[in-house]
Scaffold this motif. Sequence first.
Motif, PDB file in Angstrom:
ATOM      1  N   THR A   1       5.980  17.045  47.142  1.00 36.86           N
ATOM      2  CA  THR A   1       6.778  18.248  47.399  1.00 36.86           C
ATOM      3  C   THR A   1       5.961  19.482  47.032  1.00 36.86           C
ATOM      4  O   THR A   1       5.412  19.577  45.928  1.00 36.86           O
ATOM      5  N   ARG A   2       5.887  20.432  47.958  1.00 39.77           N
ATOM      6  CA  ARG A   2       5.048  21.619  47.780  1.00 39.77           C
ATOM      7  C   ARG A   2       5.882  22.804  47.299  1.00 39.77           C
ATOM      8  O   ARG A   2       7.051  22.955  47.675  1.00 39.77           O
TER       9      ARG A   2
ATOM     10  N   ARG B   1       8.974  28.800  47.248  1.00 37.07           N
ATOM     11  CA  ARG B   1       9.688  28.069  48.279  1.00 37.07           C
ATOM     12  C   ARG B   1       9.233  26.614  48.236  1.00 37.07           C
ATOM     13  O   ARG B   1       8.036  26.329  48.313  1.00 37.07           O
TER      14      ARG B   1
ATOM     15  N   THR C   1       9.214  22.634  49.626  1.00 36.82           N
ATOM     16  CA  THR C   1       9.355  21.807  50.825  1.00 36.82           C
ATOM     17  C   THR C   1       8.976  20.374  50.470  1.00 36.82           C
ATOM     18  O   THR C   1       7.878  20.116  49.979  1.00 36.82           O
ATOM     19  N   GLY C   2       9.908  19.457  50.697  1.00 34.90           N
ATOM     20  CA  GLY C   2       9.630  18.056  50.390  1.00 34.90           C
ATOM     21  C   GLY C   2      10.897  17.230  50.338  1.00 34.90           C
ATOM     22  O   GLY C   2      11.997  17.703  50.657  1.00 34.90           O
ATOM     23  N   HIS C   3      10.745  15.974  49.950  1.00 34.72           N
ATOM     24  CA  HIS C   3      11.838  15.007  49.950  1.00 34.72           C
ATOM     25  C   HIS C   3      11.920  14.374  48.571  1.00 34.72           C
ATOM     26  O   HIS C   3      10.907  13.973  47.997  1.00 34.72           O
TER      27      HIS C   3
ATOM     28  N   GLU D   1      16.558  16.731  50.972  1.00 32.59           N
ATOM     29  CA  GLU D   1      15.448  17.361  51.674  1.00 32.59           C
ATOM     30  C   GLU D   1      15.417  18.839  51.297  1.00 32.59           C
ATOM     31  O   GLU D   1      16.435  19.531  51.337  1.00 32.59           O
ATOM     32  N   LEU D   2      14.239  19.306  50.894  1.00 32.02           N
ATOM     33  CA  LEU D   2      14.014  20.711  50.588  1.00 32.02           C
ATOM     34  C   LEU D   2      13.126  21.287  51.685  1.00 32.02           C
ATOM     35  O   LEU D   2      12.102  20.709  52.032  1.00 32.02           O
ATOM     36  N   ASP D   3      13.520  22.408  52.241  1.00 29.35           N
ATOM     37  CA  ASP D   3      12.791  22.991  53.370  1.00 29.35           C
ATOM     38  C   ASP D   3      12.800  24.509  53.235  1.00 29.35           C
ATOM     39  O   ASP D   3      13.714  25.181  53.685  1.00 29.35           O
ATOM     40  N   GLY D   4      11.794  25.031  52.564  1.00 27.85           N
ATOM     41  CA  GLY D   4      11.782  26.462  52.278  1.00 27.85           C
ATOM     42  C   GLY D   4      12.857  26.836  51.270  1.00 27.85           C
ATOM     43  O   GLY D   4      13.404  27.944  51.303  1.00 27.85           O
ATOM     44  N   THR D   5      13.152  25.921  50.372  1.00 31.15           N
ATOM     45  CA  THR D   5      14.221  26.100  49.389  1.00 31.15           C
ATOM     46  C   THR D   5      13.788  27.079  48.300  1.00 31.15           C
ATOM     47  O   THR D   5      12.710  26.934  47.716  1.00 31.15           O
TER      48      THR D   5
END
Length: 586
Positions: free
Chosen positions: A226-227, A242, A244-246, A305-309
């Motif tokens: 996760t980035r 931000r 992004t990852g799972h 799921e994180l996407d630009g969180t």
Amino acid sequence: MINTHEVLNQPPPREGVDEFGSNAPLVEAVARWGRADVPGAPAPAGPGRTHRAAPDVSTLDEIGRHVGSAAFQRDAERANTHPPVLHTHDRWGNRIDEVEYDDAYHRIMAAAIGAGAHTSAWASPGVGANVDRAAVFFLFAQVEPGHACPVSMTHAAVPTLELAASALRDEWMPRLLSRAYEPALADRVGPREARPVSRSGAKHSALVGMAMTEKQGGSDVRANTTRAEPTGVDDAWGREFRLTGHKWFCSAPMSDAFLVLAKAPGGLSCFFVPRVLPDGERNVFRIQRLKDKLGNRSNASSEIELDGTAAWLVGDEGRGVATIVQMVTRTRLDCVIGSAAGMRQSVAEAAWHVRHRSAFGSLLVDQPAMAAVVADLALESEAATITAMRLARAYDDDAAAPDSSDVPEQGFRRLATAVAKYWICKRGPGHAYEALECLGGNGYTEAFPLARRYREQPLLAIWEGSGNVIALDVLRVLAREPEAFEAFFDVVGEAAGEHAAFDLALAGARAVVSEVASDVTSGAAAARARELTERLALVLQASLLVQHAPAAVADAFVRTRLEGDGGLLYGALPPGVDTSAILARA
């Protein structure tokens, strides 16, 4: 005429019991190390807010009677037979990612939060604060363990959140310490420019979870992918990123915020992720599915799921593991408490059954073979309970005086937490099975609580580090923090001279420590990690029982666990064990 439907020789419901007052080892431990009370009633939710009413159970006696009531037991059953349901979208197609729980679950949560099972040790610090809080947590988890996950994580998040930017900390900490239970996500947290001023539109309470595990790494969090990308914004809450990852496992996804590990440019770091952003918008937090688990059915565990969180850095960049380790340590402590609570439920149900069920002409409890089994189960439960409570006492220095810690106690708890987490949690599943068998066919049915407990107990051996992870952590302590072993043996050695077999076992444990320490980083040392951890656990439990338990209990434990005078299964007690005295405490 014979009435074939007349019910005979079935134990009455185990209801209307004071689960605290009837648990002699727990009562004695709280009297010894705690404050014997949990001050304060549930705090109001705040002006203009609605929350689910919680009963005023602010003392351990009141809590014991509440969790022992028929109503609470029905709620515990219903929360597990009507498990959480995921709603990813609303009827119009908007992504909402919400989890729906049965009202029984909410009643349990309201009672536990209202009684301070989450953060009372932080809200009302002092000597004994963590013991009192552990006893509250124990009592609720004894009857319904699934809800304990978010309760534990919220408690454990406090020291990590202390490392956040002051404005974030000052805004969120009062919510964690609140005794109100507000299950819905906040509709609006307020405008960014108003932060961190308290706003009437905000929730006055909060639950905080964590998300570390990823599918490719499991316990190896350094394999996370996760980035975390910096936005360049550095506001009142700190540095904004931000993500992004799972995340492969995220328990209690309905929580208001999470502590999350992700790879920033400076390395693996810890981040604060709120479900609702300061401007009132939902953060990107996509619950992909709920896990279909063996047990722990009332607690929603999920993949997210994180996407630009949006997230805010907690602690130093690149120091994510060191930042979140305080949270992990305390959730490991709660694994110990929760496993001990499960053992107590198992013993209590088994003892109730054998005192009310007859077979072959007499009550089961009066039959030596059955009495030996239940007494042996009670030994295990009492050892787990006293260990959990003594370990909780070792955490009191942080709550009482964060700026001046008790160094020996810190060293003791550093090692003893890992040792107890390994041993007590691993003993839980077999203990639950043997107790279940005491009920015969009834125990194997879902109508009785031990089938649920049997499925529940393995979780706490896995959560927060399974067996090898914890045993290798003990080796890590030996290699890097040898003073923790000194503190551990100082505590355990307080029982020296009281029992010859204990003294031999203590010397044996010290000898194994010396042998392993001579080449602690080798493969040979790793192969002995479980042996070392087991020896340490047994001398710790024996020491506490020898010092504080009745002679019948201490002697039976030492003979069966240290001398090897018992069998490999429960109930093979040696001659001379006072089963009646042990059973009287069950």
